[in-house]
Write an enzyme that holds these catalytic residues in place. Structure first.
Site, PDB file in Angstrom:
ATOM      1  N   ASP A   1      -2.992  19.635 -27.705  1.00 60.06           N
ATOM      2  CA  ASP A   1      -2.164  19.760 -28.904  1.00 60.06           C
ATOM      3  C   ASP A   1      -2.491  18.698 -29.948  1.00 60.06           C
ATOM      4  O   ASP A   1      -1.894  18.683 -31.033  1.00 60.06           O
ATOM      5  CB  ASP A   1      -0.671  19.729 -28.549  1.00 60.06           C
ATOM      6  CG  ASP A   1      -0.250  18.467 -27.818  1.00 60.06           C
ATOM      7  OD1 ASP A   1      -1.037  17.957 -27.006  1.00 60.06           O
ATOM      8  OD2 ASP A   1       0.874  17.983 -28.069  1.00 60.06           O
ATOM      9  N   HIS A   2      -3.465  17.832 -29.639  1.00 59.45           N
ATOM     10  CA  HIS A   2      -3.896  16.814 -30.601  1.00 59.45           C
ATOM     11  C   HIS A   2      -5.362  16.973 -31.023  1.00 59.45           C
ATOM     12  O   HIS A   2      -5.789  16.330 -31.974  1.00 59.45           O
ATOM     13  CB  HIS A   2      -3.690  15.421 -30.010  1.00 59.45           C
ATOM     14  CG  HIS A   2      -2.252  15.072 -29.814  1.00 59.45           C
ATOM     15  ND1 HIS A   2      -1.542  14.235 -30.656  1.00 59.45           N
ATOM     16  CD2 HIS A   2      -1.358  15.483 -28.872  1.00 59.45           C
ATOM     17  CE1 HIS A   2      -0.303  14.131 -30.233  1.00 59.45           C
ATOM     18  NE2 HIS A   2      -0.159  14.883 -29.164  1.00 59.45           N
TER      19      HIS A   2
ATOM     20  N   ASP B   1       0.922   9.887 -28.227  1.00 61.00           N
ATOM     21  CA  ASP B   1       2.056  10.108 -27.352  1.00 61.00           C
ATOM     22  C   ASP B   1       2.254   8.845 -26.504  1.00 61.00           C
ATOM     23  O   ASP B   1       1.277   8.285 -26.003  1.00 61.00           O
ATOM     24  CB  ASP B   1       1.806  11.283 -26.440  1.00 61.00           C
ATOM     25  CG  ASP B   1       1.699  12.611 -27.181  1.00 61.00           C
ATOM     26  OD1 ASP B   1       1.699  12.608 -28.409  1.00 61.00           O
ATOM     27  OD2 ASP B   1       1.583  13.643 -26.518  1.00 61.00           O
TER      28      ASP B   1
ATOM     29  N   HIS C   1       6.795  15.107 -33.429  1.00 58.28           N
ATOM     30  CA  HIS C   1       6.392  15.520 -32.082  1.00 58.28           C
ATOM     31  C   HIS C   1       7.612  15.913 -31.246  1.00 58.28           C
ATOM     32  O   HIS C   1       7.857  15.399 -30.157  1.00 58.28           O
ATOM     33  CB  HIS C   1       5.614  14.379 -31.405  1.00 58.28           C
ATOM     34  CG  HIS C   1       4.766  14.822 -30.245  1.00 58.28           C
ATOM     35  ND1 HIS C   1       5.256  14.874 -28.955  1.00 58.28           N
ATOM     36  CD2 HIS C   1       3.480  15.211 -30.160  1.00 58.28           C
ATOM     37  CE1 HIS C   1       4.290  15.266 -28.136  1.00 58.28           C
ATOM     38  NE2 HIS C   1       3.195  15.491 -28.844  1.00 58.28           N
TER      39      HIS C   1
END
Length: 323
Positions: free
Chosen positions: A66-67, A210, A268
């Site tokens: 997702d990054h 994250d 996020h």
């Protein structure tokens, strides 16, 4: 300096939020720097006011999909458009291998230079205006947070005052602008501070995702004008946050508070906090503001302009806090 959020969801996209990507626009040099590049980022760029032709640097925090799943598509599209001069990419070990594999198996060729920098903690980029540093965060895989610091600049030079003092223009003006002390042929001595306004304090941005709460995130955000920090979970779901090594809204707020940051922008967010559920995103905002009042919740295509801080403004802030 202007921040545009291109994706604010965690893990998977939703109907209203794409996955992680944040753009930093530097209008003074016609450049756009990108932080993370989740799937669909190039579509988000097309829907924004940003120009892909100005994209010059991309900073990747870690190798979770997702990054990074949007990175190859974005780079390939920029090549086909033929409007990008060069892109430098910064990220953890494995990023270059990932891109090389994608190039090989998709038979893609970039028509412009792309350089991948495998980063280590410390300074990873510096020029006359900016210095970018990184530090490891606490996540399930190797993850880095970033800090972009604009260098302080001398205040505005008062040309009229220099003329009144009958100081000859040219090289001497340049010396005074730089804050130097100048002795004229007639023996008069002038200090640059006499002719310059308050120093323009460089703006500072921290990007931390994250991660669970960690001291490195606090240091990256030290005295930052803006801290962009993940807030995947509500405080009520702290156990999940610890299991998955993600932050709660309160962890993001505690980081901003401990760092003395000026503004917290949370991003996020887990899709579990959709409207109508027992816990909604508004609850996360209330949790964070209870600890750090100057908190806002980012949304896709949100634009945040970072104002300059001057010495005088900082002094006024200090006085108001002490009074």
């Amino acid at each position: 300096m202007q921040i545009t959020f291109l994706g604010t969801s965690s893990g998977v996209p939703t109907r209203s939020r794409n996955v992680s990507s944040v753009a930093l626009r530097l209008p003074q040099r016609a450049e756009v720097w990108l932080f993370d590049c989740g799937e669909g980022t190039q579509h988000q760029l097309l829907r924004s006011d940003l120009k892909s032709s100005q994209l010059s640097r991309i900073f990747i925090t870690h190798m979770h999909g997702d990054h990074i799943f949007g990175l190859m598509g974005l780079l390939a599209s920029c090549g086909l458009a033929g409007n990008v001069e060069r892109i430098d990419i910064y990220g953890p070990p494995g990023l270059n291998e990932y891109l090389q594999s994608a190039l090989r198996y998709s038979h893609t060729h970039f028509s412009y230079p792309v350089k991948v920098h495998a980063i280590r903690p410390g300074v990873i980029y510096e020029d006359d205006e900016f210095i970018v540093t990184c530090a490891p965060l606490h996540h399930r895989i190797t993850t880095f947070g970033y800090r972009v610091a604009e260098k302080d600049r001398p205040g505005r030079f008062d040309i009229e005052k220099a003329k009144e003092m009958q100081i000859p223009p040219g090289r001497v003006y340049g010396q005074l602008k730089r804050g130097e002390t100048v002795t004229l042929p007639d023996g008069r001595v002038f200090h640059g501070a006499q002719f310059c306004g308050p120093t323009e304090i460089g703006r500072k941005i921290a990007y931390c995702t994250d991660t669970i709460y960690c001291e490195n995130a606090v240091e990256l955000a030290r005295d930052a004008d803006v801290l962009i920090h993940e807030a995947t979970f509500s405080h009520q779901d702290a156990e999940l946050a610890f299991q998955r090594l993600h932050s709660t809204s309160t962890m993001a707020a505690q980081t901003a508070l401990a760092a003395g940051a000026h503004h917290l922008l949370m991003t996020h967010f887990s899709p579990r906090y959709a409207p109508g559920n027992s816990i909604e995103l508004g609850d996360l905002l209330q949790e964070a503001r209870a600890i750090f009042p100057n908190t806002n919740m980012a949304y896709d295509f949100m634009i945040y302009e970072i104002p300059r801080r001057r010495d005088a403004e900082l002094n006024e802030m200090t006085l108001s806090k002490s009074s």
